[in-house]
Design a protein around this motif. Sequence first.
Motif, short mmCIF file in Angstrom:
data_model
loop_
_atom_site.label_atom_id
_atom_site.label_comp_id
_atom_site.label_asym_id
_atom_site.label_seq_id
_atom_site.Cartn_x
_atom_site.Cartn_y
_atom_site.Cartn_z
N GLN A 84 0.82 -1.21 0.00
CA GLN A 84 0.00 0.00 0.00
C GLN A 84 0.85 1.26 0.00
OE1 GLN A 84 -0.08 -2.41 2.43
NE2 GLN A 84 -0.92 -1.59 4.34
N TYR A 85 2.17 1.10 0.28
CA TYR A 85 3.07 2.25 0.30
C TYR A 85 4.08 2.24 -0.83
CZ TYR A 85 1.32 2.36 5.13
OH TYR A 85 0.52 2.39 6.23
N PHE A 86 4.57 1.06 -1.20
CA PHE A 86 5.64 0.98 -2.20
C PHE A 86 5.36 -0.12 -3.22
CE2 PHE A 86 7.63 2.78 1.60
CZ PHE A 86 8.22 3.93 1.05
N ASP A 87 5.89 0.08 -4.44
CA ASP A 87 5.77 -0.91 -5.51
C ASP A 87 6.95 -1.87 -5.53
OD1 ASP A 87 3.45 0.36 -6.60
OD2 ASP A 87 4.77 1.87 -7.49
N LYS A 88 8.15 -1.32 -5.25
CA LYS A 88 9.38 -2.12 -5.37
C LYS A 88 10.30 -1.82 -4.19
CE LYS A 88 8.11 -3.05 -9.70
NZ LYS A 88 8.73 -2.50 -10.91
N ILE A 89 10.97 -2.86 -3.72
CA ILE A 89 12.11 -2.71 -2.83
C ILE A 89 13.35 -2.85 -3.70
CG2 ILE A 89 13.34 -3.59 -0.82
CD1 ILE A 89 10.72 -4.95 0.05
N THR B 275 8.38 -9.39 0.40
CA THR B 275 7.83 -9.34 -0.95
C THR B 275 6.58 -10.21 -1.05
OG1 THR B 275 9.24 -11.17 -1.71
CG2 THR B 275 10.10 -8.93 -1.94
N GLY B 276 5.79 -9.91 -2.05
CA GLY B 276 4.56 -10.65 -2.27
C GLY B 276 3.74 -9.93 -3.32
N PRO B 277 2.49 -10.29 -3.48
CA PRO B 277 1.65 -9.61 -4.47
C PRO B 277 1.66 -8.10 -4.27
CG PRO B 277 0.54 -11.55 -3.61
CD PRO B 277 1.77 -11.36 -2.78
N GLY B 278 2.08 -7.38 -5.31
CA GLY B 278 2.08 -5.92 -5.26
C GLY B 278 3.37 -5.30 -4.78
N LEU B 279 4.28 -6.09 -4.22
CA LEU B 279 5.55 -5.55 -3.74
C LEU B 279 6.68 -6.47 -4.21
CD1 LEU B 279 7.05 -3.38 -2.14
CD2 LEU B 279 6.74 -4.76 -0.07
#
Length: 477
Positions: free
Chosen positions: A241-246, A262-266
Amino acid sequence: MNTITDLKTPEASGEAVVSAPFFYRGKLVEGSDQTHRSRDLGVTFATPKLDLDAAVQPRTEVPPLLNVPTTEIIDFLVETGVRIRDPKNEIFQDCIDRMCGTHILPREVVANQAYYATMMLDRQRLQAELDQNFPDPRALDEWVPKQDFTGRKSFVRAFAPRLIHVLPGNSPGVAVKSIAHGALVKGVNLFKMSSSDPFTTVAILRTMAEIDAGHPIVKSMSAVYFRGGDAATESILMRPQYFDKIVGWGGGDAINNLIKYTGPGLQLVSFDPKTSISMVGREAHASEEAQELAADLASADVMTLNQEACVASRFQFVEGTEEEVDRFCAKPHRRIAERAAASGDVRPYDMELKEAIETLSFLDDEFRVWGKPDGKGVVIRSEEPVDFHPINKTANVVRVDSLDDAVKWINVATQTVGFYPFDRMADYRDRLASGGAQRIVHLGEAGPSTIGNPHDAMYPLHRFVHWMAHEDGTIND
């Protein structure tokens, strides 16, 4: 903006503590609410309390850089580079002073790396990065129309991503590169700084704010420090909900820690732990001059960032007889010692590495060691790679009958392969790629790279963005 606060001395210990401020989208925040220990030297530094609300930009807000043309972004990055290189830039001079208190490398090496890194902020170079990463860089600035062979129409955009960058501590250059890349993709960026360097990123952002505190680049950037592995903080920040990628840099433990978030959306874009090597053919023994040349080139790769960089060679596979290889080993040992002395980096070995090298010194039948683990450089000759990680000016020369025998040691963690003689590189590049290697270069050129080339087997900027498609149906003429 105020300058970084002076050194503080906690009453409890009497130890001088360097202050490391945070930066939240144009706002400098100073304080000594929390103290931390640097990874390499165990030096104490102080930071403000982390403000999680300030560190996160809500998804309801359109990214500030979204509609800023990439040409204007490049203009601002170029101006930032000029300001950083200005000897009158007190912010950056002070940053280097402070970083030398927490970083393992000598001041001159740190300063040179920092200023060299700003050469990335060059107009032609930045444009080349975009051109190589995107088949059509217009997608960063606009919705690019597409139409397939069936007549179906759509628009595609490389949308501004939300990125949390977990930076490494071995090179200040990564901070420069990460800020430039985060700006080029128009991202909303949160930089998690390293305990070895909790200063450079903020110094760059402060320099940007002095140019224009209200610029969308400045409003898109935040930089903080918290301990890696701090689940209480990471479990809050590292959410889709805050970031797309690490964007993760670091060793195996650091990357494995990030994977669990990591997971769906991140997604994780990982610049994970790499080991670089050298491959030296028997042509190096053709003459004394050839050996001197190959040894000098090999030592240059070993000593890239004083062997702290991922591209620095750890293992040198040398084709030849034991006698030829032993004659070769003496030469890079001398050159490594010369380079170490010139850099001022003669820091002692840690106890574990020192004991490992001293043990090998007694095993004359299997190993031969040039030098002592005193910080001035060591070369170890063996028939197979040693079972520890060569670092701090340590070269492991592995004798092979043929460079074909070296290929079996290539794996997915092999980043750069420095090769000699140059005319044999094409014979090995497919086999090296098949083994997992990501880059083959002339021996002695591990450090410099072709602008815009893949990094760690990917085009990073292409991976960073959020690719969005607007389907508009079938067009009937």
